[in-house]
Design an enzyme around this catalytic site. Structure first.
Site, short mmCIF file in Angstrom:
data_model
loop_
_atom_site.label_atom_id
_atom_site.label_comp_id
_atom_site.label_asym_id
_atom_site.label_seq_id
_atom_site.Cartn_x
_atom_site.Cartn_y
_atom_site.Cartn_z
CE LYS A 12 28.07 47.47 91.66
NZ LYS A 12 27.77 48.60 92.54
CB THR B 160 30.86 49.72 88.07
OG1 THR B 160 32.22 49.74 87.65
CG2 THR B 160 30.21 48.48 87.49
CE1 TYR C 37 30.74 45.36 92.03
CE2 TYR C 37 32.47 45.89 90.44
CZ TYR C 37 31.49 46.30 91.33
OH TYR C 37 31.26 47.63 91.50
CG HIS C 38 33.06 45.17 86.59
ND1 HIS C 38 34.23 44.55 86.97
CD2 HIS C 38 33.23 46.48 86.90
CE1 HIS C 38 35.07 45.45 87.48
NE2 HIS C 38 34.49 46.63 87.45
CB SER D 25 34.99 41.03 86.93
OG SER D 25 34.07 41.89 87.57
N1 USQ Z 1 45.45 46.95 88.75
C1 USQ Z 1 46.83 46.81 88.64
N2 USQ Z 1 47.52 46.49 89.77
C2 USQ Z 1 46.93 46.30 90.97
C3 USQ Z 1 45.53 46.45 91.06
C4 USQ Z 1 44.82 46.76 89.93
O1 USQ Z 1 47.41 46.98 87.57
O2 USQ Z 1 47.62 46.02 91.94
C5 USQ Z 1 44.66 47.32 87.56
C6 USQ Z 1 43.53 46.39 87.24
O3 USQ Z 1 43.96 45.28 86.49
C7 USQ Z 1 42.56 47.32 86.52
C8 USQ Z 1 42.79 48.68 87.17
O4 USQ Z 1 44.05 48.58 87.84
O5 USQ Z 1 42.90 47.41 85.17
C9 USQ Z 1 41.74 49.07 88.18
O6 USQ Z 1 41.65 48.04 89.14
P1 USQ Z 1 40.93 48.25 90.55
O7 USQ Z 1 41.16 47.02 91.35
O8 USQ Z 1 41.31 49.56 91.14
O9 USQ Z 1 39.41 48.43 90.10
P2 USQ Z 1 38.29 47.38 89.68
O10 USQ Z 1 38.63 45.97 90.01
O11 USQ Z 1 37.92 47.64 88.27
O12 USQ Z 1 37.09 47.76 90.64
C10 USQ Z 1 37.01 49.03 91.32
C11 USQ Z 1 36.04 48.86 92.48
C12 USQ Z 1 34.66 48.56 91.94
C13 USQ Z 1 34.26 49.63 90.92
C14 USQ Z 1 35.29 49.72 89.81
C15 USQ Z 1 35.05 50.82 88.82
O13 USQ Z 1 36.48 47.83 93.36
O14 USQ Z 1 33.72 48.51 93.02
O15 USQ Z 1 33.01 49.30 90.35
O16 USQ Z 1 36.58 50.01 90.42
S1 USQ Z 1 35.62 50.44 87.19
O17 USQ Z 1 37.00 49.94 87.27
O18 USQ Z 1 35.53 51.61 86.37
O19 USQ Z 1 34.77 49.37 86.69
#
Ligand code: USQ
Length: 382
Positions: A185, A144, A181-182, A179
């Protein structure tokens, strides 16, 4: 090529299995339905029902003529791993078999230890399985972008050249996740790197950003082949959530200031990236790392795009800045490199208004199934 997709029931696992199958590979999937079980336990519904893996494989065979072999079992159990690897003898292993949600990993102690145990044990078993049954197989691991966090310098593709006291060395790029989870990874990457150095495995670690969308060429043949679609706070990714919120008339849940910037990609690009990595494997004894995303957006950018598209469908969309349940920088520098997959031949699918309209219209069919209680639970990081 014989390709084993671990986590083949998942949001990305099942579309990947069909995609590789459609491109002429012999594909098998393994899964224990962990994601479905965790959703049931947390009273989370998918937007629409999806068939189980055996039913999906039968459907896929009826529309494509191709067979996907199905193994149901827990990849934390070595006996199951040994049985699958010995039986299928994969030449490539695509490893998605992890608890994939940051909020789930922060829910409570049980969820945290499940995430740690599941993710690290499966990765270790994949390594041991490859060594014992198919030492030349190429492991394609879904990592990730969140492994890097949001450092105040450019993010390189996996590695960083460091000069210190007049000497130089190349290290894994520094990682600092936000997090548990991260963080698992990051630990996976360390495990893989250790065994690449020690046993000469061949590994590609794909640092993927948040994925959106659900339509792929393969699922066009029958709507029952679509992946499951989460819109809840725990398992839903942000753009998919915003689309469902827009249809439900629920104010878009921008966390905090909304300046959080990530590298996003359409589900179609995930499939193309994984196929390109499989078709052009890493060398023996190489850990190859690609940053897997197509374009960067802030959360505010995404909310505005959804609001603009929704207006065309006469949806009344409000954007709300709500308390951020997560510990993350809300305004920050973000400049990650991502040329490796482009060099392999990726033609990125950039987010368009047509994509959003297509998703909004599709989700509208299921408006009656949207349970707005699932949208914001406020799973706090601290
Ligand atoms: N966010 C909001 N509002 C929401 C949901 C999320 O503002 O209702 C924000 C979060 O705080 C974050 C961003 O949007 O800053 C992305 O959140 P997300 O829930 O889409 O992504 P994340 O939790 O980081 O995890 C997802 C996948 C995970 C993957 C990761 C890639 O669930 O499996 O590894 O994206 S990354 O984000 O680049 O680490």
């Amino acid at each position: 090529m014989r390709i084993l997709v671990l986590g083949g029931d998942g949001y990305l696992g099942w579309p990947t299995a069909m995609h590789l199958s459609a491109h002429g590979h012999d594909v098998a999937v393994a899964d224990n339905y962990l994601r479905r079980q965790l959703c049931r336990e947390e009273q989370i519904d998918f937007l629409f029902e999806v068939p189980d893996l055996n039913q999906r494989a039968a459907l896929w065979q009826s529309v494509s003529g191709y067979q996907i072999v199905v193994y149901i079992g827990d990849l934390c159990q070595w006996e199951f791993v040994a049985e699958v690897f010995a039986d299928f003898k994969p030449q490539a292993i695509v490893h998605y078999a992890e608890q994939p949600a940051a909020p789930y990993s922060m829910l409570n102690r049980q969820a945290a230890t499940l995430t740690l145990q599941n993710n690290l044990t499966v990765t270790a078993n994949v390594i041991f399985g490859a060594k014992e049954f198919c030492s030349d197989a190429h492991i394609v691991k879904l990592g990730t972008m969140g492994e890097y966090g949001t450092p105040n310098i450019d993010i390189e593709e996996g590695w960083l050249d460091v000069e210190h006291n007049g000497r130089k060395h190349t290290f894994l790029y520094p990682r600092q996740a936000s997090s548990l989870y991260h963080t698992t990874k990051i630990m996976d990457t360390d495990l893989l790197w250790f065994y690449v150095r020690t046993w000469g495995l061949r590994v590609t670690d794909l640092m993927q950003g948040p994925v959106y969308g659900l339509f792929t060429d393969e699922s066009e043949k029958d709507q029952r082949l679509l992946p499951f679609f989460n819109y809840d706070e725990i398992f839903g990714t942000v753009l998919n959530r915003f689309v469902v919120q827009a249809v439900a008339g629920y104010p878009l849940t921008v966390y905090g200031k909304g300046g959080q910037t990530r590298g996003y990609l359409n589900i179609k690009d995930t499939l193309n990236c994984v196929r390109l990595a499989v078709d052009k494997p890493a060398e023996t004894g190489e850990l190859r790392i690609f940053n897997q995303f197509s374009e960067t957006f802030s959360v505010n950018d995404l909310a505005q795009k959804v609001a603009k598209a929704g207006k065309k469908l006469d949806l009344k969309i409000k954007i709300e800045h709500i308390e951020n349940p997560r510990m993350e920088a809300e305004t920050h520098y973000y400049n990650p490199k991502h040329t490796g997959l482009l060099d392999l031949g990726l033609t990125p699918h950039y987010l368009s208004e047509e994509d959003l309209l297509e998703m909004l219209e599709f989700v509208s069919q299921y408006k009656g199934r949207i349970n707005t209680d699932q949208i914001y639970r406020n799973v706090k990081w601290n």
